[in-house]
Design a protein around this motif. Sequence first.
Motif, PDB file in Angstrom:
ATOM      1  N   GLY A  63       0.916  -1.174   0.035  1.00  0.00           N
ATOM      2  CA  GLY A  63       0.097   0.248  -0.137  1.00  0.00           C
ATOM      3  C   GLY A  63       0.971   1.429  -0.063  1.00  0.00           C
ATOM      4  N   LYS A  64       2.014   1.193   0.561  1.00  0.00           N
ATOM      5  CA  LYS A  64       2.790   2.566   0.970  1.00  0.00           C
ATOM      6  C   LYS A  64       3.632   2.540  -0.744  1.00  0.00           C
ATOM      7  N   ILE A  65       3.923   1.649  -1.238  1.00  0.00           N
ATOM      8  CA  ILE A  65       4.500   1.838  -2.512  1.00  0.00           C
ATOM      9  C   ILE A  65       3.429   2.331  -3.444  1.00  0.00           C
ATOM     10  N   TYR A  66       2.185   1.547  -3.516  1.00  0.00           N
ATOM     11  CA  TYR A  66       1.237   2.250  -4.415  1.00  0.00           C
ATOM     12  C   TYR A  66       1.039   3.705  -4.165  1.00  0.00           C
ATOM     13  N   ILE A  67       0.772   4.314  -2.920  1.00  0.00           N
ATOM     14  CA  ILE A  67       0.427   5.451  -2.569  1.00  0.00           C
ATOM     15  C   ILE A  67       1.547   6.260  -3.208  1.00  0.00           C
ATOM     16  N   PHE A  68       2.696   5.906  -2.846  1.00  0.00           N
ATOM     17  CA  PHE A  68       3.849   6.753  -3.035  1.00  0.00           C
ATOM     18  C   PHE A  68       4.134   7.033  -4.558  1.00  0.00           C
ATOM     19  N   LEU A  69       3.890   6.109  -5.082  1.00  0.00           N
ATOM     20  CA  LEU A  69       4.134   5.968  -6.772  1.00  0.00           C
ATOM     21  C   LEU A  69       2.898   7.100  -7.372  1.00  0.00           C
ATOM     22  N   ILE A  70       1.617   6.917  -6.877  1.00  0.00           N
ATOM     23  CA  ILE A  70       0.596   7.849  -7.524  1.00  0.00           C
ATOM     24  C   ILE A  70       0.936   9.439  -7.211  1.00  0.00           C
ATOM     25  N   LEU A  71       0.990   9.499  -5.691  1.00  0.00           N
ATOM     26  CA  LEU A  71       1.290  10.877  -5.241  1.00  0.00           C
ATOM     27  C   LEU A  71       2.253  11.521  -6.109  1.00  0.00           C
ATOM     28  N   THR A  72       3.482  10.996  -6.147  1.00  0.00           N
ATOM     29  CA  THR A  72       4.593  11.442  -6.459  1.00  0.00           C
ATOM     30  C   THR A  72       4.917  11.419  -8.016  1.00  0.00           C
ATOM     31  N   PHE A  73       4.488  10.440  -8.669  1.00  0.00           N
ATOM     32  CA  PHE A  73       4.867  10.242 -10.024  1.00  0.00           C
ATOM     33  C   PHE A  73       3.768  10.101 -11.173  1.00  0.00           C
ATOM     34  N   SER A  74       2.593   9.022 -10.805  1.00  0.00           N
ATOM     35  CA  SER A  74       1.609   8.601 -11.669  1.00  0.00           C
ATOM     36  C   SER A  74       0.681   9.651 -11.921  1.00  0.00           C
ATOM     37  N   ALA A  75      -0.013  10.331 -10.614  1.00  0.00           N
ATOM     38  CA  ALA A  75      -1.212  10.969 -10.925  1.00  0.00           C
ATOM     39  C   ALA A  75      -0.639  12.644 -11.498  1.00  0.00           C
TER      40      ALA A  75
END
Length: 212
Positions: free
Chosen positions: A94-106
């Motif tokens: 979950g932490k990896i998922y959240i980090f990637l979205i907030l920082t890069f993907s979104a």
Amino acid sequence: MHLVKKNISSLFKTLLIIGFGYFFWLMLKITLEYIPLQKEMSFLMIKQTEVVQRPEYLYFFYTHVYTSIFVLLFGFLSILRKNFGVKNFHQNAGKIYIFLILTFSAPSGIYMGIFANGGILSKISFVILGCLWWFSTFKAYQLARQKKFKEHKQWMWRSFALTISAITLRMWKVIIVYLFHPNPMDVYQIIAWMGWVPNIILIEYLIAKKHL
């Protein structure tokens, strides 16, 4: 009766895993098309104006493509809520998922949405999608920090419903083109909204019915 419900639940989860595995493989194949880096490949063939006139576009594009495949994977592993024999696996996924979205993907998705094909309607849809994706993920993170895990779970479902728009968008495209053969630009305008709006409606319904 309890045994029947348990068997149905197990069957549903098995089918869910198989279905996700299939579509994840299709998305992975699309991602691998862009390795090694090339400016004239698949989707980028119709984005040459942005590629030529906006050098930063490629950076945002590759950031979005390369991180989103991991977002899909870790998001799915997270919502399964299993540790698979590894301590704190669910939390770490979950932490990896959240980090990637907030920082890069979104953020990269929002930027790309500004230059989406299909005119202003498509652009508006993809920018809204990116903003809602970022917000729902941040809200899930915030609630986890506050140890409000029921609400956290619901916002994670909202976030993941937007995450899989990458899959549902392509599914709707195949269906619409097969049935109606519309103009390509019309297709973009339709799937820009169909890719994520039904997902959110379904999740909100399930949350309201206390199924999630």
